[in-house]
Design a protein around this motif. Sequence first.
Motif, PDB file in Angstrom:
ATOM      1  N   ARG A 169       0.899  -0.429  11.879  1.00  0.00           N
ATOM      2  CA  ARG A 169       1.103  -1.333  12.913  1.00  0.00           C
ATOM      3  C   ARG A 169       0.617  -1.515  14.055  1.00  0.00           C
ATOM      4  N   GLY A 170      -0.777  -0.505  14.458  1.00  0.00           N
ATOM      5  CA  GLY A 170      -1.784  -0.724  15.024  1.00  0.00           C
ATOM      6  C   GLY A 170      -2.688  -1.920  14.756  1.00  0.00           C
ATOM      7  N   MET A 171      -2.791  -2.268  13.351  1.00  0.00           N
ATOM      8  CA  MET A 171      -3.395  -2.976  12.645  1.00  0.00           C
ATOM      9  C   MET A 171      -2.485  -4.567  12.074  1.00  0.00           C
ATOM     10  N   GLY A 172      -2.108  -4.200  12.871  1.00  0.00           N
ATOM     11  CA  GLY A 172      -0.380  -5.822  12.384  1.00  0.00           C
ATOM     12  C   GLY A 172       0.149  -6.028  11.503  1.00  0.00           C
ATOM     13  N   VAL A 173       0.058  -4.587  10.602  1.00  0.00           N
ATOM     14  CA  VAL A 173       0.676  -4.256   9.423  1.00  0.00           C
ATOM     15  C   VAL A 173       2.325  -3.809   9.214  1.00  0.00           C
ATOM     16  N   GLU A 174       3.447  -4.312   8.567  1.00  0.00           N
ATOM     17  CA  GLU A 174       4.331  -3.830   8.368  1.00  0.00           C
ATOM     18  C   GLU A 174       4.391  -2.497   8.177  1.00  0.00           C
ATOM     19  N   ALA A 175       5.039  -1.303   8.252  1.00  0.00           N
ATOM     20  CA  ALA A 175       5.094  -0.316   7.974  1.00  0.00           C
ATOM     21  C   ALA A 175       6.187   0.973   8.075  1.00  0.00           C
ATOM     22  N   GLU A 176       6.777   1.280   7.226  1.00  0.00           N
ATOM     23  CA  GLU A 176       7.341   2.598   6.724  1.00  0.00           C
ATOM     24  C   GLU A 176       7.086   3.910   6.596  1.00  0.00           C
ATOM     25  N   ARG A 177       8.604   4.418   6.850  1.00  0.00           N
ATOM     26  CA  ARG A 177       7.963   5.616   6.081  1.00  0.00           C
ATOM     27  C   ARG A 177       8.699   6.619   4.913  1.00  0.00           C
ATOM     28  N   VAL A 178       8.063   7.168   4.176  1.00  0.00           N
ATOM     29  CA  VAL A 178       9.312   7.700   3.326  1.00  0.00           C
ATOM     30  C   VAL A 178       9.674   9.135   2.861  1.00  0.00           C
ATOM     31  N   GLU A 179      10.524   9.504   2.934  1.00  0.00           N
ATOM     32  CA  GLU A 179      10.189  11.246   2.168  1.00  0.00           C
ATOM     33  C   GLU A 179      11.341  12.012   1.289  1.00  0.00           C
ATOM     34  N   ASP A 180      11.863  10.537   0.869  1.00  0.00           N
ATOM     35  CA  ASP A 180      12.899  10.794  -0.782  1.00  0.00           C
ATOM     36  C   ASP A 180      12.539   9.800  -1.588  1.00  0.00           C
TER      37      ASP A 180
ATOM     38  N   SER B   3       8.361  -8.841   0.247  1.00  0.00           N
ATOM     39  CA  SER B   3       7.601  -9.479   1.724  1.00  0.00           C
ATOM     40  C   SER B   3       6.475 -10.783   1.079  1.00  0.00           C
ATOM     41  N   GLU B   4       5.991 -11.166   1.851  1.00  0.00           N
ATOM     42  CA  GLU B   4       4.357 -12.189   1.188  1.00  0.00           C
ATOM     43  C   GLU B   4       2.918 -11.655   1.746  1.00  0.00           C
ATOM     44  N   GLY B   5       2.774 -10.377   3.159  1.00  0.00           N
ATOM     45  CA  GLY B   5       1.873 -10.157   3.395  1.00  0.00           C
ATOM     46  C   GLY B   5       2.026  -8.240   2.662  1.00  0.00           C
ATOM     47  N   PRO B   6       1.213  -8.141   3.803  1.00  0.00           N
ATOM     48  CA  PRO B   6       1.234  -6.614   3.410  1.00  0.00           C
ATOM     49  C   PRO B   6       2.036  -5.521   4.106  1.00  0.00           C
ATOM     50  N   TYR B   7       2.004  -4.586   3.327  1.00  0.00           N
ATOM     51  CA  TYR B   7       2.806  -4.102   3.941  1.00  0.00           C
ATOM     52  C   TYR B   7       2.835  -1.963   3.023  1.00  0.00           C
ATOM     53  N   LEU B   8       2.780  -1.177   4.171  1.00  0.00           N
ATOM     54  CA  LEU B   8       1.962  -0.406   3.780  1.00  0.00           C
ATOM     55  C   LEU B   8       3.668   1.002   4.249  1.00  0.00           C
ATOM     56  N   ILE B   9       3.605   1.990   2.987  1.00  0.00           N
ATOM     57  CA  ILE B   9       4.857   2.815   3.103  1.00  0.00           C
ATOM     58  C   ILE B   9       3.637   3.999   2.912  1.00  0.00           C
TER      59      ILE B   9
ATOM     60  N   ILE C 113       1.072  -1.286  -0.381  1.00  0.00           N
ATOM     61  CA  ILE C 113      -0.066  -0.097   0.033  1.00  0.00           C
ATOM     62  C   ILE C 113       0.989   1.209  -0.490  1.00  0.00           C
ATOM     63  N   LEU C 114       0.594   2.275  -1.370  1.00  0.00           N
ATOM     64  CA  LEU C 114       0.886   3.379  -1.078  1.00  0.00           C
ATOM     65  C   LEU C 114       0.189   4.510  -0.444  1.00  0.00           C
ATOM     66  N   VAL C 115       0.733   5.226   0.269  1.00  0.00           N
ATOM     67  CA  VAL C 115      -0.680   6.360   1.016  1.00  0.00           C
ATOM     68  C   VAL C 115       0.197   7.579   0.696  1.00  0.00           C
ATOM     69  N   PHE C 116      -0.362   8.126  -0.006  1.00  0.00           N
ATOM     70  CA  PHE C 116      -0.109   9.530  -1.099  1.00  0.00           C
ATOM     71  C   PHE C 116      -0.322  10.916   0.449  1.00  0.00           C
ATOM     72  N   ALA C 117       0.665  11.097   1.174  1.00  0.00           N
ATOM     73  CA  ALA C 117      -0.067  11.436   2.372  1.00  0.00           C
ATOM     74  C   ALA C 117       0.810  12.959   1.752  1.00  0.00           C
ATOM     75  N   ASN C 118      -0.085  13.348   1.511  1.00  0.00           N
ATOM     76  CA  ASN C 118       0.179  15.547   1.190  1.00  0.00           C
ATOM     77  C   ASN C 118      -0.961  15.645   2.711  1.00  0.00           C
TER      78      ASN C 118
ATOM     79  N   ASP D 150      -0.561   9.245  11.587  1.00  0.00           N
ATOM     80  CA  ASP D 150       0.765   8.514  11.296  1.00  0.00           C
ATOM     81  C   ASP D 150       0.167   7.398  10.768  1.00  0.00           C
ATOM     82  N   TRP D 151       0.375   7.061  10.004  1.00  0.00           N
ATOM     83  CA  TRP D 151       0.076   6.156   8.609  1.00  0.00           C
ATOM     84  C   TRP D 151       0.857   5.429   9.335  1.00  0.00           C
TER      85      TRP D 151
END
Length: 515
Positions: free
Chosen positions: A480-491, A505-511, A435-440, A474-475
């Motif tokens: 993570r609060g729902m059990g999904v691995e995640a990271e934040r990127v700025e470039d 990764s085999e499961g859900p992953y949020l960026i 999942i790519l979340v476009f945090a504008n 804070d995505w």
Amino acid sequence: MNGAESLVRTLVSGGVDVCFTNPGTSEMHFVAALDSVPGMRCVLGLFEGVVTGAADGYYRMKGKPASTLLHLGPGLANGLANLHNARKAGSGIVNIVGEHATWHVALDAPLTSDIEGVARPMSHWVRTSTSARTVAADGADAIRAASEPPGQVATLVLPADTAWGEADGPAETLPSSPRATVSGEAVDAAASMLTNGRTATLLLGGDGLTERGLELAGRIAAKTGCGLLAEGFNSRLERGAGRVQLERIPYVVERALDVLSKAGQLVLAGSKPPVAFFAYPDKPSRLFADDTPMAPLADFADDIVGALEALAEALGALNTPPAHVATPFRPAPETGAITPASIASVLGALLPEGAIVVDESVTTGRDFFPLTAGAPPHDWINNRGGSIGYGLPVATGAALACPDRKVIALEGDGSAMYTVQSLWTMARENLDVTILVFANRSYRILRGELTNVGVQNPGPRAIDMLSLDRPALDWVQMARGMGVEAERVEDAETLAAAFEAGLSSEGPYLIELVM
Ligand SMILES: Cc1ncc(C[n+]2csc(CCOP(=O)(O)OP(=O)(O)O)c2C)c(N)n1
């Protein structure tokens, strides 16, 4: 066997073997029956919009209905927005909605409501079962209704006593109608339009956007020189290297008018005469000139591919090599700031073969097409109903339907918040979704719409209603609060690495992409 079990057996034998649910007391017999009947995959959603949207995504990829199990009028009402989207997409869904026992309805208990009244605007077919002995036959009728082309929303209301009462057994589902064959006159009219020497465009929608439909369109374009165009928002578009590529009608009215002003006469194959999403004080609602000649070849529910085949045959184009075939092309991923262009380059560089892209990117993704056109073959899914919050649920259902494929959800942060609970279902079912979340941090599109409707100088209160930065969402923590691995990127460099990590990764992953 009780009515609930006869219904579950009917569903499974009728090919409806997935049930997305958020149940309550009135659905307990149905829930209990899930254990006594083998073959039904049950998936819990923590909000009904997740449940109905997942059923939509499932249908889009699998081409057969899933069921939902919803709790009385309010449960159904929570799921209506995504049923609206599913209906516009032509997705078949069998909704089972629990109801009080027949004699309890008259007592006006807290959850009593007019369930049929709630269901009707978003359903093609609505029925309330009247006895445990008819529930199975009602279920079979619901499956048949949901399977009618192009795919319909069928809602069966199940009073609790019809679920727990004695039934006779499951019922057999009759086959639904095939898609209608278009008339020879419609084919001839389209063929003469494409050969009358004037500019013409084949405007495609629905099944016309399958690989086969597009291949035929490409052959027709090669033979006649006509242009190809897709509707702006499509249930499913098969694209990528080796497939016939085409532009979609843009959302922005000026851009759409520009594209259509060059299109000339229109042959409609699974599409409608194009209109703007909204009316504006100083813009046209129809995106074509009043005197545009149109040849309606096939409706959304017709056999569109068959119609294109007949048209290609009439034009002698069946063996003409198709025009507009996308050549394999991977852009170099850009570096530096995260912008729509750098995101497009990362997508184009890394999109894996067989990816299912669920696009709810709103403003960020307007120009993702050129740089992803040469990526390996993939599917691209849009919101046909315009009710935001469709993306994460549809990605959930698509991942369930196609466990061997990578699902990529492109999400505006505003849109993703509507049905964010989907993340929990993705984690629970270990669904392979990146999942790519476009945090504008804004409802960016609405800033433009303020101007479009004629508001010259929006004040701070108006702007505040379109801003999501107070506080910033804070995505990473939410995921993570729902059990999904995640990271934040700025470039963009970090984005490319994060996207690769998500895909491997085999499961859900949020960026979370800070923009
Ligand atoms: C159910 C529903 N409520 C409200 C809207 C109006 N609406 C359209 S787009 C939008 C905001 C989208 O924001 P986001 O997803 O962050 O994308 P951005 O505009 O920032 O690119 C809203 C509120 C809608 N389309 N559907």
